[in-house]
Scaffold this motif. Structure first.
Motif, mmCIF file in Angstrom:
data_model
loop_
_atom_site.group_PDB
_atom_site.id
_atom_site.type_symbol
_atom_site.label_atom_id
_atom_site.label_comp_id
_atom_site.label_asym_id
_atom_site.label_seq_id
_atom_site.Cartn_x
_atom_site.Cartn_y
_atom_site.Cartn_z
ATOM 1 N N GLY A 1 -11.058 1.774 -3.445
ATOM 2 C CA GLY A 1 -11.380 0.649 -4.311
ATOM 3 C C GLY A 1 -12.709 -0.005 -4.008
ATOM 4 O O GLY A 1 -13.522 -0.232 -4.896
ATOM 5 N N GLU A 2 -12.958 -0.323 -2.729
ATOM 6 C CA GLU A 2 -14.187 -1.025 -2.374
ATOM 7 C C GLU A 2 -15.413 -0.204 -2.756
ATOM 8 O O GLU A 2 -16.399 -0.714 -3.261
ATOM 9 N N LYS B 1 0.814 -1.218 0.000
ATOM 10 C CA LYS B 1 0.000 0.000 0.000
ATOM 11 C C LYS B 1 0.853 1.275 0.000
ATOM 12 O O LYS B 1 1.975 1.296 0.470
ATOM 13 N N LYS C 1 -9.047 -11.229 -3.245
ATOM 14 C CA LYS C 1 -9.129 -11.163 -1.789
ATOM 15 C C LYS C 1 -9.855 -9.893 -1.360
ATOM 16 O O LYS C 1 -10.660 -9.899 -0.421
ATOM 17 N N LYS C 2 -9.588 -8.800 -2.086
ATOM 18 C CA LYS C 2 -10.213 -7.527 -1.747
ATOM 19 C C LYS C 2 -11.642 -7.429 -2.272
ATOM 20 O O LYS C 2 -12.493 -6.799 -1.645
ATOM 21 N N GLN C 3 -11.892 -8.053 -3.431
ATOM 22 C CA GLN C 3 -13.190 -7.907 -4.079
ATOM 23 C C GLN C 3 -13.903 -9.252 -4.135
ATOM 24 O O GLN C 3 -13.873 -9.950 -5.142
ATOM 25 N N LYS C 4 -14.545 -9.595 -3.030
ATOM 26 C CA LYS C 4 -15.183 -10.905 -2.908
ATOM 27 C C LYS C 4 -16.507 -11.001 -3.673
ATOM 28 O O LYS C 4 -17.083 -12.080 -3.782
ATOM 29 N N LEU D 1 -4.509 -10.813 -4.756
ATOM 30 C CA LEU D 1 -4.874 -9.629 -3.979
ATOM 31 C C LEU D 1 -6.212 -9.074 -4.434
ATOM 32 O O LEU D 1 -7.062 -8.721 -3.608
ATOM 33 N N PHE D 2 -6.419 -9.003 -5.745
ATOM 34 C CA PHE D 2 -7.657 -8.447 -6.282
ATOM 35 C C PHE D 2 -8.876 -9.220 -5.786
ATOM 36 O O PHE D 2 -9.854 -8.632 -5.318
ATOM 37 N N ILE E 1 -9.149 -1.584 -6.398
ATOM 38 C CA ILE E 1 -8.648 -1.994 -5.072
ATOM 39 C C ILE E 1 -7.726 -0.944 -4.463
ATOM 40 O O ILE E 1 -7.110 -1.180 -3.429
ATOM 41 N N PRO F 1 -6.197 1.633 -2.224
ATOM 42 C CA PRO F 1 -6.509 1.875 -0.813
ATOM 43 C C PRO F 1 -7.413 3.080 -0.616
ATOM 44 O O PRO F 1 -7.233 4.121 -1.242
#
Length: 228
Positions: free
Chosen positions: A218-219, A36, A171-174, A168-169, A213, A215
């Motif tokens: 992203g969400e 990050k 994991k962050k965007q389920k 990572l992608f 994603i 920081p």
């Protein structure tokens, strides 16, 4: 991160296979490096020698193209690109399958430089980008670079910050179904730009996913997209 390789008095293929196993835990020690809040992110993709039905063993595959794009983390704008072809030595003749998949011709690799020269230029290009972190779509690219350095008995000189962006992608965007790069773009309502399995095109399209994603934003971006 620097990994130095030395010649060994064993068969070359056995050495490569032993290297792949021996370095398995060492390769991904960089996962502890914080990805990050860097100023720049480099998205890397490789194409390698291949054959239909895995006709070329994993330990014998060689990089034949490096493509990378560097973006400014804040603006998401491209600040630099890198692309070069590489002449293979272990399997110097490309298979018809490899050319069909990647679009890389025999004439192209025959006219290209060998791996040590291209890798040196790529390392210098990376070093010139201030405060950067490397990403690739999956684990393959870093493993392949390390094995190529081992094969040519040169030092691996890329930075310690090098992470699997695909892992990572998702994991962050389920909310998204885990898929390949092109299918992931489709899930976001995007179309792949360029030729799939071209190293620079793959790198560019991977970089397009950064904003989902990034920081602190992203969400929210993805949530908004999926609720339209």
């Amino acid at each position: 991160m620097r990994i130095r390789f030395f010649p060994e008095s064993v068969d070359g293929m056995q050495a490569e296979r032993r290297t792949a196993a021996a370095l398995k835990s060492e390769l991904w020690v960089t996962m502890g490096v914080n990805w990050k809040f860097h100023r720049h992110y480099i998205f890397l993709d490789l194409e390698a020698t291949c054959a239909r039905d895995s006709g070329i063993a994993r330990a014998e595959r060689e990089t034949i193209e490096i493509g990378a794009v560097a973006i400014d983390a804040a603006s998401n704008m491209t600040v630099a690109t890198f692309q070069e072809y590489i002449r293979p030595v272990h399997h110097p003749s490309l298979t018809a399958f490899c050319t069909e998949l990647t679009g890389i011709t025999q004439a192209t690799v025959d006219a290209a430089a060998f791996f040590p020269h291209v890798f040196a230029r790529f390392s210098a290009w990376v070093a010139a980008i201030e405060d950067c972190f490397l990403f690739s779509w999956g684990h393959f690219d870093k493993k392949q670079l390390v094995l190529d350095c081992r094969r040519h008995q040169i030092e691996y000189t890329l930075p310690a910050g090098f992470h699997d962006f695909k892992g990572l992608f998702f994991k962050k965007q389920k909310l998204l179904q885990r898929a390949g790069l092109e299918a992931t773009l489709v899930q976001l309502g995007l179309r792949f730009e360029g030729r799939p399995h071209g190293a620079l095109a793959d790198a560019r399209n991977t970089a397009r996913l950064w904003r989902y994603i990034r920081p602190e934003s992203g969400e929210k971006l993805l949530s908004n997209k999926l609720t339209l």
